[in-house]
Write an enzyme that holds these catalytic residues in place. Sequence first.
Site, PDB file in Angstrom:
ATOM      1  CG  HIS A  69      -1.179   4.373   0.395  1.00 36.84           C
ATOM      2  ND1 HIS A  69      -0.370   3.713   1.288  1.00 36.84           N
ATOM      3  CD2 HIS A  69      -0.376   4.722  -0.638  1.00 36.84           C
ATOM      4  CE1 HIS A  69       0.847   3.652   0.813  1.00 36.84           C
ATOM      5  NE2 HIS A  69       0.886   4.256  -0.350  1.00 36.84           N
ATOM      6  CB  CYS A 122       1.548   4.238   4.390  1.00 38.98           C
ATOM      7  SG  CYS A 122      -0.205   4.221   4.753  1.00 38.98           S
TER       8      CYS A 122
END
Lengths: 366, 514
Positions: free
Chosen positions: B468, B176
Amino acid sequence: MKMEDMPLSGPDNTRLEALAHDIYSELVEDACLGLCFEVHRAVKQGYFFLDETDQESMKEFEIVDQPGVDIFGQVYNQWKNKECECPNCKRLIAASRFAPHLEKCLGMGRNSSRIANRRLASSNNMSKSESDQEDNDDLNDNDWSYGAEKKTKKRKSDKSQNSPRRSKSLKHKNGELGSGVGAESYKYNYNTGISYETLGPDEVRSLLTTYCVFLQQCGVISEHTKKMCTRSQRCPQHTDEQRRAVRLFLLGPSAPTLPDADAVETDSFDIPDPQPLMSRLQWEDSDISPTDSASSKASTNHSDSRKPKKKKKPSLPLNSGGGGSGSGSLAGGGGSSSQSNISISTKKKRPKLSAPPISSIYDDLA
Amino acid sequence: MSPAGCPHVNGFKVDNWKQNLRVIYQCFVWSGSAETRKRKAKSCICHMCGAHLNRLHSCLYCVFFACFAKKHIHEHAKSKRHNLAIDLLYGGIYCFMCQDYIYDKEMEQIAKEEQRKAWKMQAHQAMALLCIGEKYSTWEPTKRELELLRHNPKRRRITSNCTIGLRGLINLGNTCFMNCIVQALTHTPLLRDFFLSDRHKCEMQSNSCLVCEMSQLFQEFYSGHRSPHIPFRLLHLVWTHARHLAGYEQQDAHEFLIAALDVLHRHCKDDNGKKANNPNHCNCIIDQIFTGGLQSDVTCQACHGVSTTIDPFWDISLDLPGSSTPFWPLSPGGDGSALNGESHTTGATALTDCLRRFTRPEHLGSSAKIKCSGCHSYQESTKQLTMKKLPIVACFHLKRFEHSAKLRRKITTYVSFPLELDMTPFMASSKESRMNGQYQQTVDPFNNDNKYSLFAVVNHQGTLESGHYTTFIRQHKDQWFKCDDAIITKASIKDVLDSEGYLLFYHKQFLEYE
């Protein structure tokens, strides 16, 4: 109206205003004219229509702004089955597992040094190219075949002779391996020597079985069942001669002598050359154990513990309880032990187990 | 003969017609110099009614000016059989036989050349305000292209309500950090324009040019596909070229940005092979967009001599309050915050506060004495950082990850950042006025050089070890979208401004030609 007609110096504001207004309106008209020319030219040259789009296309690409769907109107999380081709090994990998695969494929992961060393260790036996090695490394790659595939492979390995990985490795071996990958541990074809990379889990299990045999069991191969006797070394059915013969057959002249009946402890054995054996055994551990991939994610000391020359006694498969070290033991594959006739759950065994080196077998029979 | 032309021009195209036409354009249509302008103003009147305006036309066959509105030129054309006339305002050629303006290819070519010449002359003479340079000419399709377009009537038009240009990215396993930077880069307007207009000419022999892959990425984003893209080739290339980032583990997005820019810059440099003799002045697109100059002034306390160095930078890393290094107090005054329209409420840190701290004069202390070249002795000094040259895209990195000797943690202090940012108070040129005590900068409405607009925000949720990344990107001026790996959703400006912020991307509002 002519400019000269206008009295410029008139104090009358209205005249100035009128003048200004004239200039202004002329400018506006010129600008409009410019636009007209542009359009006229576009129509005449034929590219005026280019701006038009059809309603269908417009609808197709409209942004969707609703909860639960993304801007394309699609539901979240439906992209689990995407695959891509690895630029290195050209295999199809699941997209969400691509990064760990690529790490191993390129040899830059935590476990890659272990894999590389394994390659080096077995390069004596191998006359194959590097690509095969990598290929076989990925055989051990539990990433994209996590869990399920591995287990089924264990059970079906006998039957699934046409599983892709197996057939690949077989093909690459120029027929060296040939047949003989059955459960019968003593029926190997050794042409120029076998390498561990080519063995499936089943074969390895058989091999390990062999070792167990020498250490504690009778091991004589029965004529009827073609299986090794699992009774103790003092089994009345078979003679010592037979036991010796089996060991000789399987392990060559350097096979250890049969121990005394009392000495169940096996630390009396000395391994002539433990290093190649240990490294091979280590490799075998990892091949079978599916805990490998899990631990590679969680544990941070994986690479540390994977030194090839290290005597990993606790990790020998004979200790089924040795799963904690993370090197994986046969305990991880519960199904495996059930298939072999030998009970491997010998927790009594001292860590310092020894077994004859494998290399001698192959050299003899080469 | 193009369909827009007419057969009647052939009568004109004899002898030295090209030169004649040029003269007409130069003198009476597009006046480049002051004399031609004067001449045009004085001589261009209708020969019949004396008017200046009313769409004057000049006959192409003889010297005759007449107005169009009153049809004087029509009379001339009929009587003299001179069928062509030229509009003195826009240079269009009118054919009286066809009774329409016609567009002849050769004549248009001459017209274009003359116009360009005239504009260039004007640019030379005009004052700085009117720096015209080159007239912008829109794209026109060729005959073949027109044909193709006519045969294929389906179009994809990028309007403000269009999804083209947006695409999700599959997470390849802890990637990510890469996805969020890719989203930010693909929505950088200048970079997008560069790649979509195919400006990269690859000279690398192997298949491993990252710029080519970047170009391919833009094609994927603008393809109209709805399924998310799988950037596996990009990952492979990045790992190959930036070894320190390789490996299946979570990485830092900022590190990835710098590494990616570096690799792109290196691969782009191959393009300008001829200019590579001066490695500091690479003219690749990455340098043009992202590279700025940071000025570091060290002032000797004894002789007040200043030694200046300018270092290139791609991003500005800002310390935050809450870290172990002290944030407050800053230099007194409210410069920056008032300019950027923020109220300096206690407690809420603003981006401009961080910038002020970054550009404050710092006393280096007695342990760090440096040798002053002015007074040739070791003296204490103050150091100050200011922006010498701002890049077109300014990336601000909020240092949220603390790696000091004692603690490793993430600083989650909320930092407010504006949609529009004026960097004038932090420029090197403003430094003098700051030092002299003038903290309040008068806003110069005509100086647009330092005005920036936010276009991408990268956020991190989670802890130092694992988390994230998501990105907010701006599309079509006022629409914001949240990019969370494969999921793109619409976001409001409030969502963006309320988010924590880790990497902030600002784009210059006004771009000048050089």
